[in-house]
Design a protein around this motif. Sequence first.
Motif, PDB file in Angstrom:
ATOM      1  N   PHE A  77       2.794 -15.856  -8.332  1.00 48.93           N
ATOM      2  CA  PHE A  77       4.189 -16.055  -7.956  1.00 48.93           C
ATOM      3  C   PHE A  77       4.647 -14.953  -7.002  1.00 48.93           C
ATOM      4  N   VAL A  78       4.247 -13.720  -7.276  1.00 50.60           N
ATOM      5  CA  VAL A  78       4.619 -12.616  -6.386  1.00 50.60           C
ATOM      6  C   VAL A  78       4.001 -12.825  -5.003  1.00 50.60           C
ATOM      7  N   VAL A  79       2.727 -13.195  -4.970  1.00 44.13           N
ATOM      8  CA  VAL A  79       2.050 -13.437  -3.688  1.00 44.13           C
ATOM      9  C   VAL A  79       2.743 -14.570  -2.930  1.00 44.13           C
ATOM     10  N   SER A  80       3.037 -15.653  -3.621  1.00 47.93           N
ATOM     11  CA  SER A  80       3.714 -16.785  -2.993  1.00 47.93           C
ATOM     12  C   SER A  80       5.098 -16.375  -2.485  1.00 47.93           C
ATOM     13  N   GLY A  81       5.808 -15.580  -3.263  1.00 48.59           N
ATOM     14  CA  GLY A  81       7.128 -15.114  -2.843  1.00 48.59           C
ATOM     15  C   GLY A  81       7.062 -14.231  -1.615  1.00 48.59           C
ATOM     16  N   VAL A  82       6.098 -13.342  -1.580  1.00 48.23           N
ATOM     17  CA  VAL A  82       5.928 -12.468  -0.411  1.00 48.23           C
ATOM     18  C   VAL A  82       5.586 -13.307   0.817  1.00 48.23           C
ATOM     19  N   VAL A 136      15.029 -21.021   7.238  1.00 46.16           N
ATOM     20  CA  VAL A 136      14.890 -19.577   7.025  1.00 46.16           C
ATOM     21  C   VAL A 136      15.561 -19.190   5.708  1.00 46.16           C
ATOM     22  N   GLY A 137      16.768 -19.693   5.492  1.00 53.06           N
ATOM     23  CA  GLY A 137      17.477 -19.405   4.252  1.00 53.06           C
ATOM     24  C   GLY A 137      16.718 -19.899   3.037  1.00 53.06           C
ATOM     25  N   TYR A 138      16.131 -21.083   3.145  1.00 50.17           N
ATOM     26  CA  TYR A 138      15.340 -21.627   2.037  1.00 50.17           C
ATOM     27  C   TYR A 138      14.156 -20.716   1.728  1.00 50.17           C
ATOM     28  N   PHE A 139      13.427 -20.291   2.758  1.00 49.51           N
ATOM     29  CA  PHE A 139      12.260 -19.438   2.524  1.00 49.51           C
ATOM     30  C   PHE A 139      12.656 -18.089   1.928  1.00 49.51           C
ATOM     31  N   VAL A 140      13.794 -17.537   2.345  1.00 47.48           N
ATOM     32  CA  VAL A 140      14.264 -16.279   1.765  1.00 47.48           C
ATOM     33  C   VAL A 140      14.585 -16.480   0.283  1.00 47.48           C
ATOM     34  N   ALA A 141      15.368 -17.518  -0.026  1.00 48.71           N
ATOM     35  CA  ALA A 141      15.739 -17.776  -1.423  1.00 48.71           C
ATOM     36  C   ALA A 141      14.505 -18.055  -2.271  1.00 48.71           C
ATOM     37  N   ASP A 142      13.592 -18.869  -1.760  1.00 47.54           N
ATOM     38  CA  ASP A 142      12.364 -19.195  -2.487  1.00 47.54           C
ATOM     39  C   ASP A 142      11.540 -17.936  -2.727  1.00 47.54           C
ATOM     40  N   GLY A 143      11.419 -17.095  -1.703  1.00 49.88           N
ATOM     41  CA  GLY A 143      10.644 -15.863  -1.837  1.00 49.88           C
ATOM     42  C   GLY A 143      11.219 -14.933  -2.883  1.00 49.88           C
ATOM     43  N   VAL A 144      12.522 -14.735  -2.851  1.00 43.29           N
ATOM     44  CA  VAL A 144      13.167 -13.843  -3.825  1.00 43.29           C
ATOM     45  C   VAL A 144      12.987 -14.377  -5.244  1.00 43.29           C
ATOM     46  N   VAL A 145      13.221 -15.679  -5.429  1.00 43.16           N
ATOM     47  CA  VAL A 145      13.095 -16.269  -6.766  1.00 43.16           C
ATOM     48  C   VAL A 145      11.664 -16.167  -7.275  1.00 43.16           C
ATOM     49  N   GLU A 146      10.690 -16.452  -6.426  1.00 46.59           N
ATOM     50  CA  GLU A 146       9.298 -16.392  -6.871  1.00 46.59           C
ATOM     51  C   GLU A 146       8.863 -14.971  -7.185  1.00 46.59           C
ATOM     52  N   GLY A 177      10.725 -14.269   7.689  1.00 42.54           N
ATOM     53  CA  GLY A 177      10.834 -13.191   8.675  1.00 42.54           C
ATOM     54  C   GLY A 177      10.286 -13.595  10.031  1.00 42.54           C
ATOM     55  N   LEU A 178       9.148 -14.268  10.035  1.00 41.21           N
ATOM     56  CA  LEU A 178       8.558 -14.708  11.306  1.00 41.21           C
ATOM     57  C   LEU A 178       9.451 -15.727  12.011  1.00 41.21           C
ATOM     58  N   LEU A 179      10.019 -16.654  11.239  1.00 47.59           N
ATOM     59  CA  LEU A 179      10.923 -17.637  11.841  1.00 47.59           C
ATOM     60  C   LEU A 179      12.177 -16.948  12.386  1.00 47.59           C
ATOM     61  N   TRP A 180      12.683 -15.956  11.661  1.00 45.12           N
ATOM     62  CA  TRP A 180      13.890 -15.251  12.086  1.00 45.12           C
ATOM     63  C   TRP A 180      13.631 -14.395  13.329  1.00 45.12           C
ATOM     64  N   ILE A 181      12.502 -13.696  13.343  1.00 43.64           N
ATOM     65  CA  ILE A 181      12.175 -12.842  14.495  1.00 43.64           C
ATOM     66  C   ILE A 181      12.042 -13.680  15.763  1.00 43.64           C
ATOM     67  N   GLY A 182      11.442 -14.846  15.651  1.00 41.78           N
ATOM     68  CA  GLY A 182      11.238 -15.706  16.812  1.00 41.78           C
ATOM     69  C   GLY A 182      12.417 -16.590  17.152  1.00 41.78           C
TER      70      GLY A 182
END
Length: 172
Positions: free
Chosen positions: A113-118, A87-97, A125-130
């Motif tokens: 890059f924006v689309v990939s980051g989103v 989850v942390g990796y996906f958040v960091a990757d999303g923000v950077v992209e 978010g989905l991993l965190w919610i579940g």
Amino acid sequence: MVATGVVVSLLGLLAIVFPFVTGVSISVLLGALLVVGALFHVAHAFSAGGVGGFALQVVLAAVYAIGGIALLANPVLGLVGLTLLLVGYFVADGVVEILLGVRLRGEAGGTWFVVSGVLSLLVAGLLWIGFPSTAVWAVGLLFGINLLSSGIALVFVGRRGTRTDTERATAV
């Protein structure tokens, strides 16, 4: 290369079908690697030079050993930790992209890059919610998808190389 790609693809499919077993296996493997890393740090401590270098290597060995033994002792709990890291990796990757895409606004690829980051933030978010139920399948499933796509890429590259070799032989 084609045969390797097929084997890797099949392993990826197995990982996708059995994500929990795959995730626990990754947790155990990571634990074993950390224990081995601890042994290397201990061995390196004697050649580190000076008391400070020795102490640092011993501390690192202890951290590696504790983490590795914890993963080996309870790989399911380790899988929960790995999911949180994911989850942390996906958040960091999303923000950077997203930041990179905004910086490249108007240039080729900036929007992607924006689309990939989103999408990365959406997955986080989905991993965190579940969570914690996502720990049962997320690591194994994503690892399986990675293996499957890598295997398919190997097959295509191998087939392309084979055709190129055949075309060269025919041209001669």
